[in-house]
Motif scaffolding. Sequence first.
Motif, PDB file in Angstrom:
ATOM      1  N   VAL A  52       0.750  -1.204  -0.126  1.00  0.00           N
ATOM      2  CA  VAL A  52       0.082  -0.035  -0.042  1.00  0.00           C
ATOM      3  C   VAL A  52       0.841   1.285   0.011  1.00  0.00           C
ATOM      4  N   ASP A  53       2.100   1.460   0.794  1.00  0.00           N
ATOM      5  CA  ASP A  53       2.746   2.212   1.036  1.00  0.00           C
ATOM      6  C   ASP A  53       3.366   2.726  -0.422  1.00  0.00           C
ATOM      7  N   SER A  54       3.762   1.811  -1.072  1.00  0.00           N
ATOM      8  CA  SER A  54       4.271   2.049  -2.516  1.00  0.00           C
ATOM      9  C   SER A  54       3.347   2.549  -3.436  1.00  0.00           C
ATOM     10  N   ALA A  55       2.100   1.893  -3.351  1.00  0.00           N
ATOM     11  CA  ALA A  55       1.035   2.729  -4.468  1.00  0.00           C
ATOM     12  C   ALA A  55       0.654   3.953  -3.824  1.00  0.00           C
ATOM     13  N   VAL A  56       0.540   4.338  -2.629  1.00  0.00           N
ATOM     14  CA  VAL A  56       0.188   5.606  -2.104  1.00  0.00           C
ATOM     15  C   VAL A  56       1.241   6.583  -2.422  1.00  0.00           C
ATOM     16  N   TRP A  57       2.664   6.235  -2.656  1.00  0.00           N
ATOM     17  CA  TRP A  57       3.676   7.122  -3.347  1.00  0.00           C
ATOM     18  C   TRP A  57       3.174   7.396  -4.778  1.00  0.00           C
ATOM     19  N   VAL A  58       3.107   6.422  -5.629  1.00  0.00           N
ATOM     20  CA  VAL A  58       2.686   6.547  -7.018  1.00  0.00           C
ATOM     21  C   VAL A  58       1.622   7.503  -7.023  1.00  0.00           C
ATOM     22  N   ASN A  59       0.323   7.358  -6.444  1.00  0.00           N
ATOM     23  CA  ASN A  59      -0.668   8.147  -6.223  1.00  0.00           C
ATOM     24  C   ASN A  59      -0.445   9.685  -5.943  1.00  0.00           C
ATOM     25  N   VAL A  81      -2.786  12.154 -18.997  1.00  0.00           N
ATOM     26  CA  VAL A  81      -3.092  10.786 -18.893  1.00  0.00           C
ATOM     27  C   VAL A  81      -2.194  10.054 -17.906  1.00  0.00           C
ATOM     28  N   THR A  82      -3.018   9.358 -17.158  1.00  0.00           N
ATOM     29  CA  THR A  82      -2.234   8.289 -16.237  1.00  0.00           C
ATOM     30  C   THR A  82      -2.063   6.804 -16.806  1.00  0.00           C
ATOM     31  N   VAL A  83      -0.916   6.201 -16.510  1.00  0.00           N
ATOM     32  CA  VAL A  83      -0.810   4.958 -17.288  1.00  0.00           C
ATOM     33  C   VAL A  83      -0.581   4.011 -15.833  1.00  0.00           C
ATOM     34  N   GLN A  84      -1.317   2.839 -15.911  1.00  0.00           N
ATOM     35  CA  GLN A  84      -0.747   1.740 -14.772  1.00  0.00           C
ATOM     36  C   GLN A  84      -1.005   0.479 -15.273  1.00  0.00           C
ATOM     37  N   ASP A  85      -0.371  -0.330 -14.583  1.00  0.00           N
ATOM     38  CA  ASP A  85      -0.459  -1.806 -14.807  1.00  0.00           C
ATOM     39  C   ASP A  85      -1.252  -2.390 -13.656  1.00  0.00           C
ATOM     40  N   THR A  86      -2.601  -2.516 -13.736  1.00  0.00           N
ATOM     41  CA  THR A  86      -3.313  -3.472 -12.820  1.00  0.00           C
ATOM     42  C   THR A  86      -3.881  -4.569 -13.431  1.00  0.00           C
ATOM     43  N   GLY A  87      -3.536  -5.159 -14.490  1.00  0.00           N
ATOM     44  CA  GLY A  87      -3.695  -6.369 -15.057  1.00  0.00           C
ATOM     45  C   GLY A  87      -4.703  -6.110 -16.394  1.00  0.00           C
ATOM     46  N   GLY A  88      -4.571  -4.796 -16.828  1.00  0.00           N
ATOM     47  CA  GLY A  88      -5.577  -4.667 -17.964  1.00  0.00           C
ATOM     48  C   GLY A  88      -7.066  -4.707 -17.781  1.00  0.00           C
ATOM     49  N   ASP A  89      -7.389  -4.536 -16.455  1.00  0.00           N
ATOM     50  CA  ASP A  89      -8.828  -4.466 -15.966  1.00  0.00           C
ATOM     51  C   ASP A  89      -8.895  -3.767 -14.823  1.00  0.00           C
ATOM     52  N   PHE A  90      -8.373  -2.638 -14.645  1.00  0.00           N
ATOM     53  CA  PHE A  90      -8.466  -1.688 -13.600  1.00  0.00           C
ATOM     54  C   PHE A  90      -8.391  -2.388 -12.181  1.00  0.00           C
ATOM     55  N   GLY A  91      -7.713  -3.359 -12.165  1.00  0.00           N
ATOM     56  CA  GLY A  91      -7.519  -4.096 -10.752  1.00  0.00           C
ATOM     57  C   GLY A  91      -8.774  -4.834 -10.471  1.00  0.00           C
ATOM     58  N   LEU A  92      -9.496  -5.236 -11.253  1.00  0.00           N
ATOM     59  CA  LEU A  92     -10.801  -5.937 -10.971  1.00  0.00           C
ATOM     60  C   LEU A  92     -10.749  -7.558 -10.807  1.00  0.00           C
ATOM     61  N   ALA A  96      -4.184  -6.410  -5.434  1.00  0.00           N
ATOM     62  CA  ALA A  96      -3.116  -5.415  -5.422  1.00  0.00           C
ATOM     63  C   ALA A  96      -3.558  -4.370  -6.225  1.00  0.00           C
ATOM     64  N   GLY A  97      -4.574  -4.510  -7.252  1.00  0.00           N
ATOM     65  CA  GLY A  97      -4.804  -3.588  -8.297  1.00  0.00           C
ATOM     66  C   GLY A  97      -5.564  -2.354  -7.632  1.00  0.00           C
ATOM     67  N   GLY A  98      -6.327  -2.694  -6.657  1.00  0.00           N
ATOM     68  CA  GLY A  98      -6.839  -1.519  -6.173  1.00  0.00           C
ATOM     69  C   GLY A  98      -6.005  -0.499  -5.525  1.00  0.00           C
ATOM     70  N   TRP A  99      -4.796  -0.796  -5.121  1.00  0.00           N
ATOM     71  CA  TRP A  99      -3.897   0.138  -4.501  1.00  0.00           C
ATOM     72  C   TRP A  99      -3.523   1.140  -5.499  1.00  0.00           C
ATOM     73  N   LEU A 100      -3.800   1.196  -6.783  1.00  0.00           N
ATOM     74  CA  LEU A 100      -3.597   2.195  -8.040  1.00  0.00           C
ATOM     75  C   LEU A 100      -4.887   2.910  -8.390  1.00  0.00           C
ATOM     76  N   GLY A 101      -6.024   2.573  -7.731  1.00  0.00           N
ATOM     77  CA  GLY A 101      -7.184   3.079  -8.140  1.00  0.00           C
ATOM     78  C   GLY A 101      -7.431   4.620  -8.047  1.00  0.00           C
ATOM     79  N   GLY A 102      -6.329   5.337  -7.311  1.00  0.00           N
ATOM     80  CA  GLY A 102      -6.441   6.773  -7.322  1.00  0.00           C
ATOM     81  C   GLY A 102      -6.167   7.395  -8.412  1.00  0.00           C
ATOM     82  N   LEU A 103      -5.251   6.483  -9.382  1.00  0.00           N
ATOM     83  CA  LEU A 103      -5.008   7.105 -10.756  1.00  0.00           C
ATOM     84  C   LEU A 103      -6.126   7.645 -11.614  1.00  0.00           C
ATOM     85  N   PRO A 104      -6.930   6.500 -11.851  1.00  0.00           N
ATOM     86  CA  PRO A 104      -8.191   6.834 -12.512  1.00  0.00           C
ATOM     87  C   PRO A 104      -9.047   8.043 -11.952  1.00  0.00           C
TER      88      PRO A 104
END
Length: 176
Positions: A52-59, A81-92, A96-104
């Motif tokens: 989570v801490d790593s993802a918070v830093w990215v956000n 434009v934000t680009v992330q890799d959460t599996g090509g499905d926005f973390g669904l 772990a994908g939810g940690w980058l949910g702040g980008l969209p």
Amino acid sequence: RYSNTSAHSLRIAGELVARLRGRGLSAEVVGEVPADADAVVFLGGLREVADVDSAVWVNKEAFRAAKAVAGKLSTEGGAFVTVQDTGGDFGLSGPAGGWLGGLPGLGKTAMQEWPKAGLRAIDLERAGRSAGEVADVLAAELLAGGHEVEVALRASGERLTLESFREEAVAAPSIV
């Protein structure tokens, strides 16, 4: 313009810049996003995030990049434009994908505040592809992919889009 510190992401950024320049666009990799940037492609979400801490830093980095160009994009327009890799499905498909949910979420919020700007969130599944292969897919999406706000690009070549819609909130009953 792009800002990030991950070595693999920097290779992707360099490859992306080469492809955009090859199409006659002005592009560069930067350490800090300048306030006068016409467009920002934030690749921080392509980094490996182990917790989570790593993802918070990215956000937080994405928020700083957006804040840097907010004045210009809100009045003159441009692109963010934000680009992330959460599996090509926005973390669904995984926790772990939810940690980058702040980008969209950042993009959708900025869209409300910057009506003249084009905002997009791209979930690009890297799946072991080289920096050049990822840059090819990303450049194709940026230059000819469409105008959807949220786009998922799977390693299989499948392109998915999400659609957000406004719905009135219903107040929860109060307990006395």
